[in-house]
Scaffold this active site. Structure first.
Site, short mmCIF file in Angstrom:
data_model
loop_
_atom_site.label_atom_id
_atom_site.label_comp_id
_atom_site.label_asym_id
_atom_site.label_seq_id
_atom_site.Cartn_x
_atom_site.Cartn_y
_atom_site.Cartn_z
N HIS A 1 0.96 -1.26 -0.14
CA HIS A 1 0.10 -0.02 -0.06
C HIS A 1 1.03 1.34 -0.08
O HIS A 1 0.40 2.29 0.36
CB HIS A 1 -0.85 0.08 1.21
CG HIS A 1 -2.09 -1.07 1.51
ND1 HIS A 1 -3.09 -1.21 0.66
CD2 HIS A 1 -1.86 -2.41 2.00
CE1 HIS A 1 -3.60 -2.23 1.17
NE2 HIS A 1 -2.94 -2.98 1.55
N SER B 1 17.48 17.90 -16.50
CA SER B 1 16.83 19.23 -16.33
C SER B 1 17.45 20.36 -17.27
O SER B 1 18.75 20.30 -17.06
CB SER B 1 16.63 19.62 -15.17
OG SER B 1 16.22 20.97 -14.83
N LYS C 1 20.32 17.31 -11.93
CA LYS C 1 19.50 16.49 -11.78
C LYS C 1 19.63 15.28 -12.78
O LYS C 1 19.80 15.37 -13.77
CB LYS C 1 17.99 17.23 -12.02
CG LYS C 1 16.73 16.60 -11.80
CD LYS C 1 15.74 17.47 -11.92
CE LYS C 1 14.41 16.87 -11.40
NZ LYS C 1 13.85 15.73 -12.55
N GLU D 1 10.77 5.65 -17.91
CA GLU D 1 9.84 6.51 -18.55
C GLU D 1 9.65 6.06 -19.67
O GLU D 1 8.23 6.13 -20.22
CB GLU D 1 10.29 7.84 -18.30
CG GLU D 1 10.40 8.71 -17.03
CD GLU D 1 11.06 9.97 -16.87
OE1 GLU D 1 11.40 10.50 -17.89
OE2 GLU D 1 11.14 10.53 -15.75
#
Length: 441
Positions: free
Chosen positions: A165, A295, A301, A308
């Site tokens: 969960h 980025s 980053k 993805e």
């Protein structure tokens, strides 16, 4: 050379090009090549059966062989969104082969002998799917499975917090999680493999409606034998010619298996992105390979770019399956007339899953490292580890310890000792590595 002289197709192809300016996307090249392979084998079989002059049959066969080898892909310009039986592409193939074969070769009387668009085009789609699933997709899934297997072994003893969960749960090992991913891929490949015997049953020989009008009774069997020998694929007759002609259930079944693979890849890619989140404000249990700047404004980053990509591929495959399902259920009586739609989406899904699986393995999974400090921190921080105290002090008392530790922010050990749990009992119960293995106290 003028445009007309470069074109090997004829009037029927030209009409279809004019009639279907829909997407700018052509019929998958693998379908065209398999269509040509069928027609080459058909010409030679018809010669063997005494239905076609041997010399003419060989010219037709050689022309078809050249198309099957990819030498004339540019001669198939018709949009994939065309007449639902694929008749336009079948006529296109007949015209190109006849022109290549030369004098005396007729597109319908000779190149299309013993065939109808209604049996030969879906047969080409089935064989293209069978070929690419067998020789491209399954090896790619096995490659990705092997990458996860190697990481499962590498991370066998790396203990971390489990999660259910999206909340802390009892400890597991990173290796156990990666072994689970490996099993998902193994089962997914098995589902694909189990669908292929049905895909291998082609409707060739049914001609227009499944009854085989205008074809020799031995034609389909002999063509299948030639194609099987040339390709190494196990190509089979239909269990019932009318079933094979009237629906594309086998392709829908294969698409369903591909959808399950996409669902599995979604789960795996999401998990990896979450485990690699951070590096300081996220979960931070694994380190994903750094492939590029993440980025244009935030220096340093790094994003989970391959997961993805995999997530986007999986979404497209699931969407393709919906279109295939709708196409499959829209057949009427003796023929399904959504075959180009099914072909486009099914072969697209196979290609996407094949390339994404290899990319996932090579550019992501193989380079994953365990963040040992992050895993140790999560394993030691999960209050759910108090579950191991249940056999010693009971569920209610363990629950009270967890509640106090969570409220106060104190270490589980300190609170447990204050509640009367002796150190030896606590240390025995809270052996995280043994806990992750599921060993009872």
């Amino acid at each position: 050379m003028s445009v007309a002289e470069q074109q090997l197709w004829g009037a029927e192809t030209a009409k279809a090009v004019e009639n279907f300016p829909v997407s700018g996307e052509r019929v998958p090249v693998s379908v065209v090549r398999w269509l040509a392979a069928i027609k080459g084998a058909a010409a030679r079989v018809n010669a063997d059966l005494g239905k076609l002059d041997g010399e003419l049959a060989e010219r037709i066969g050689q022309a078809a062989d050249d198309i099957a080898a990819g030498k004339h892909d540019d001669q198939f310009p018709i949009d994939v969104f065309q007449t639902g039986s694929g008749t336009s592409t079948n006529m296109n193939a007949n015209e190109v082969i006849a022109n290549l074969a030369g004098e005396g070769a007729h597109p319908n009387d000779h190149v299309n002998m013993g065939q109808s668009s209604n049996d030969v085009f879906p047969s080409a789609v089935h064989l293209a799917a069978l070929d690419e699933a067998t020789n491209t997709l399954l090896p790619a899934l096995e490659h990705l499975e092997a990458a996860f297997a190697a990481k499962a072994a590498e991370f066998e003893d790396v203990v971390k917090s489990g999660r259910t969960h999206l909340m802390d749960a009892v400890p597991v090992t990173l290796g156990q999680e990666f072994a689970g991913y490996r099993a998902q891929l193994r089962l997914g490949a098995r589902r694909v493999r189990n669908a292929l015997p049905q895909v291998a049953q082609i409707p060739l020989g049914g001609t227009a409606v499944g009854n085989g009008l205008n074809t020799h009774p031995e034609f389909a069997e002999r063509v299948r034998a030639r194609l099987s020998e040339a390709s190494g694929l196990q190509i089979a007759p239909p269990e019932d010619p009318f079933e094979a002609q009237a629906n594309r259930d086998a392709l829908v079944e294969l698409s369903g298996a591909l959808k399950v693979v996409a669902v599995s890849l979604t789960k795996i890619a999401q998990d990896l992105a979450l485990m690699g989140s951070g590096p300081r404000a996220g979960i931070g249990e694994i380190l994903l390979p750094e492939l590029q700047k993440g980025s244009s404004i935030m220096p340093g980053k790094v994003n989970p770019v391959i997961p993805e990509v995999v997530l986007q591929v999986a979404a497209q495959v699931i969407g393709n399956d919906t279109a295939i399902t709708v196409g499959g259920l829209q057949g009427n009586f003796e023929l399904n007339v959504r075959i180009p739609l099914i072909a486009r989406n099914l072969l697209g899904s196979i290609q996407l899953l094949s390339t994404a699986s290899r990319l996932f393995a090579d550019k992501c999974v193989e380079g994953i490292e365990a963040n040992l400090e992050g895993c140790r921190r999560s394993a030691e921080s999960t209050l759910a580890a108090a579950t191991a105290l249940n056999p010693y002090i009971g569920y209610d008392e363990a629950g009270a310890i967890v509640k106090e530790a969570a409220t106060s922010g104190r270490m589980l050990r300190d609170v447990a000792l204050e509640h009367g749990v002796d150190e030896a009992t606590f240390d025995e119960a809270m052996d995280l590595r043994r806990m992750a293995r599921g060993s009872a106290a």
